[in-house]
Design a protein around this motif. Structure first.
Motif, PDB file in Angstrom:
ATOM      1  N   SER A  78       0.822  -1.201   0.000  1.00 27.97           N
ATOM      2  CA  SER A  78       0.000   0.000   0.000  1.00 27.97           C
ATOM      3  C   SER A  78       0.860   1.256   0.000  1.00 27.97           C
ATOM      4  CB  SER A  78      -0.926  -0.010   1.222  1.00 27.97           C
ATOM      5  OG  SER A  78      -1.679   1.172   1.293  1.00 27.97           O
ATOM      6  N   SER A  79       1.900   1.270   0.845  1.00 21.87           N
ATOM      7  CA  SER A  79       2.761   2.438   0.941  1.00 21.87           C
ATOM      8  C   SER A  79       3.586   2.639  -0.324  1.00 21.87           C
ATOM      9  CB  SER A  79       3.691   2.299   2.156  1.00 21.87           C
ATOM     10  OG  SER A  79       4.450   3.470   2.348  1.00 21.87           O
ATOM     11  N   VAL A  80       4.110   1.548  -0.894  1.00 17.87           N
ATOM     12  CA  VAL A  80       4.876   1.650  -2.131  1.00 17.87           C
ATOM     13  C   VAL A  80       4.000   2.185  -3.253  1.00 17.87           C
ATOM     14  CG1 VAL A  80       5.970   0.292  -3.959  1.00 17.87           C
ATOM     15  CG2 VAL A  80       6.604  -0.087  -1.574  1.00 17.87           C
ATOM     16  N   SER A  81       2.763   1.691  -3.344  1.00 18.38           N
ATOM     17  CA  SER A  81       1.839   2.170  -4.370  1.00 18.38           C
ATOM     18  C   SER A  81       1.568   3.669  -4.214  1.00 18.38           C
ATOM     19  CB  SER A  81       0.525   1.383  -4.281  1.00 18.38           C
ATOM     20  OG  SER A  81      -0.423   1.889  -5.188  1.00 18.38           O
ATOM     21  N   TYR A  82       1.386   4.104  -2.957  1.00 20.88           N
ATOM     22  CA  TYR A  82       1.091   5.517  -2.698  1.00 20.88           C
ATOM     23  C   TYR A  82       2.256   6.411  -3.125  1.00 20.88           C
ATOM     24  CZ  TYR A  82       0.395   9.806  -0.017  1.00 20.88           C
ATOM     25  OH  TYR A  82       0.280  11.124   0.360  1.00 20.88           O
TER      26      TYR A  82
END
Length: 209
Positions: A78-82
């Motif tokens: 989720s954080s990498v995508s953001y």
């Protein structure tokens, strides 16, 4: 509008690698902890000999281990995508003007009790949310974003024009250009102070990508 402007570009390997490097240490630490709990649970099961309490303890260790491993993967993805999207926004985004529709201030109070030291710690966190509309590709888009400067937030009023940046293939991901907005307010002779210490700091600053 130019043909193909809304076509999504191929994966930016350099950007993805940069974002992954920022997350690898936290991911490795959390997933390693989960693996340790899982291995410990297998050891406990092997020594339990069918007894209830050791079996229960082994089950708890296994659940904790699986939770940590799952959390590491889900939160990291989720954080990498953001942050990958934020990087794309900076590299491939378009600058537009939007109209501020609504703004809200949300306050969260967190109280920590430290019985051992006979003291309490009070933390106040603020979230400044902006709703705005803009025109793109022949239609009106409605988006929401957070800003981190309280005095800048106070200086804004509904109906005001603010600078935003969008991904052409994903207009709903628009973000407020906070530095440009701050400069705009300064040009209007509005004093905006540095970021309030009560607001959180993201894992990766936008300008770092």
């Amino acid at each position: 509008m130019r043909e193909g402007i809304r076509q999504k570009p191929p994966v930016d390997i350099a950007l993805l690698r940069q974002v992954l490097r920022k997350h690898i240490i936290v991911f490795a630490a959390v997933s390693a902890s989960g693996m340790l709990f899982s291995v410990a649970s297998l050891f406990i099961f092997s020594r339990s000999d069918g007894r209830f309490m050791p079996g229960l303890l082994g089950g708890v260790f296994l659940c904790v281990g699986l939770f940590l491993i799952g959390f590491a993967f889900k939160s990291t993805l989720s954080s990498v995508s953001y942050y990958y999207q934020k990087g794309q926004l900076k590299r491939h985004g378009l600058n537009l003007n939007a109209t501020l529709v609504r703004k809200t201030r949300e306050k969260t109070n967190i109280q920590y009790d430290f019985e051992r030291y006979s003291r309490r710690e009070h933390i106040e966190e603020l979230a400044f949310t902006l709703w705005f509309d803009f025109q793109f590709d022949g239609r009106t888009w409605q988006c929401v974003d957070l800003i981190s400067n309280e005095k800048m937030f106070d200086a804004l009023s509904e109906g005001q024009v603010i600078p935003v940046r969008i991904l052409p293939w994903m207009p709903e991901s628009a973000s407020v250009r906070q530095r440009a907005l701050l400069n705009q307010l300064k040009r209007d002779d509005v004093r905006a102070a540095p970021d309030d210490p009560r607001t959180g700091r993201p894992l990766i600053e936008f300008d770092e990508i």
